[in-house]
Design an enzyme around this catalytic site. Structure first.
Site, PDB file in Angstrom:
ATOM      1  N   ARG A   1       0.781  -1.238   0.000  1.00 10.37           N
ATOM      2  CA  ARG A   1       0.000   0.000   0.000  1.00 10.37           C
ATOM      3  C   ARG A   1       0.818   1.295   0.000  1.00 10.37           C
ATOM      4  NH1 ARG A   1      -3.796   0.544   4.431  1.00 10.37           N
ATOM      5  NH2 ARG A   1      -4.990   1.863   3.035  1.00 10.37           N
ATOM      6  N   ASP A   2       2.148   1.204   0.032  1.00  4.04           N
ATOM      7  CA  ASP A   2       2.950   2.433  -0.066  1.00  4.04           C
ATOM      8  C   ASP A   2       4.243   2.162  -0.830  1.00  4.04           C
ATOM      9  OD1 ASP A   2       3.444   5.136   0.266  1.00  4.04           O
ATOM     10  OD2 ASP A   2       4.304   4.919   2.268  1.00  4.04           O
ATOM     11  N   LEU A   3       4.113   1.428  -1.931  1.00  7.59           N
ATOM     12  CA  LEU A   3       5.276   1.137  -2.757  1.00  7.59           C
ATOM     13  C   LEU A   3       5.736   2.392  -3.497  1.00  7.59           C
ATOM     14  CD1 LEU A   3       4.223  -2.287  -4.304  1.00  7.59           C
ATOM     15  CD2 LEU A   3       6.090  -1.908  -2.670  1.00  7.59           C
TER      16      LEU A   3
ATOM     17  N   ASN B   1      10.817   3.633  -0.697  1.00  6.13           N
ATOM     18  CA  ASN B   1      10.595   2.487   0.189  1.00  6.13           C
ATOM     19  C   ASN B   1      11.247   1.211  -0.354  1.00  6.13           C
ATOM     20  OD1 ASN B   1       9.279   3.881   2.176  1.00  6.13           O
ATOM     21  ND2 ASN B   1       7.238   3.449   1.400  1.00  6.13           N
TER      22      ASN B   1
ATOM     23  N   THR C   1       1.111   7.091  -0.640  1.00  4.02           N
ATOM     24  CA  THR C   1       1.614   8.363  -1.151  1.00  4.02           C
ATOM     25  C   THR C   1       0.907   8.689  -2.460  1.00  4.02           C
ATOM     26  OG1 THR C   1       3.751   7.823  -0.136  1.00  4.02           O
ATOM     27  CG2 THR C   1       3.707   9.667  -1.677  1.00  4.02           C
TER      28      THR C   1
END
Length: 199
Positions: free
Chosen positions: A111-113, A117, A160
């Site tokens: 959910r925040d690739l 990260n 993001t």
């Protein structure tokens, strides 16, 4: 024979007294998810501890190469990046994400690739291994014979902005939303640009 000390990294959070119950739950969830991961392209978790006067901290594998985003932005020290190296990064990150989505009995959606990260493990850029990290907003998928539902924060405001799939804004989270973000990482690696920068 005495073994060599293993370098580790600490992901520090605010003083525990300042953490809300929701924030503590998110930290514990990240630790629980991380400790079940065992793959060459997923950052290794060693545990969760509380440091006096510093608060809670995740103990992680040390990545001397820093983040992929930092390398892509550093055109002074890395003016050129070979296409074979970029392809190796793309394949490695994809394999890490595929492992998350195939975990049993509960697959994980990151959910925040994004390139920020992804950490590069290795001191030499040419041989550094890309590893997906930061599972703070990850969602565990609960699967039954009849349906697939997501467990966790599961809200569209996680992640993001530039890496979010359109359906995420409506609260729909699935492995496909990670694949969308993975395509944006592909854009980052190919162009070395930050998506939608300046817009």
């Amino acid at each position: 024979a005495q073994s060599e000390p293993m370098p580790v990294a600490f992901k520090l959070f605010r003083d525990s007294t300042a953490l809300t119950p929701a924030m503590k739950q998110r930290i514990h969830k990240e630790s629980q998810i991380g400790l079940q991961l065992d793959h060459p392209h997923l950052i290794q978790f060693h545990g969760l501890l509380e440091i006096p006067r510093r608060g809670m901290a995740l103990v992680l594998e040390f990545a001397p190469g820093g983040s992929l985003r930092t390398v892509l932005s550093d055109t002074e020290n890395h003016p050129t990046l070979s296409w074979s190296l970029r392809l190796r990064w793309l394949v490695g990150i994809s394999q890490g994400v595929a492992k998350l989505h195939s975990l049993t009995p509960q697959p994980v959606i990151h959910r925040d690739l994004k390139a920020a990260n992804v950490l590069l493990c290795g001191r030499e850029l040419a041989t550094a291994v890309p590893k997906v990290c930061d599972f703070g907003v990850a969602t565990i998928i609960q699967q039954t014979a009849a349906s697939v539902t997501s467990m966790g924060s599961g809200k569209g405001n996680a992640g993001t902005l530039a890496w979010k799939a359109p359906e995420v804004f409506g609260g729909k989270v699935s492995p496909a939303s990670d694949i969308f973000a993975l395509a944006i990482i592909d854009f980052e690696i190919v162009t070395r640009q930050i998506p939608w920068e300046g817009v």
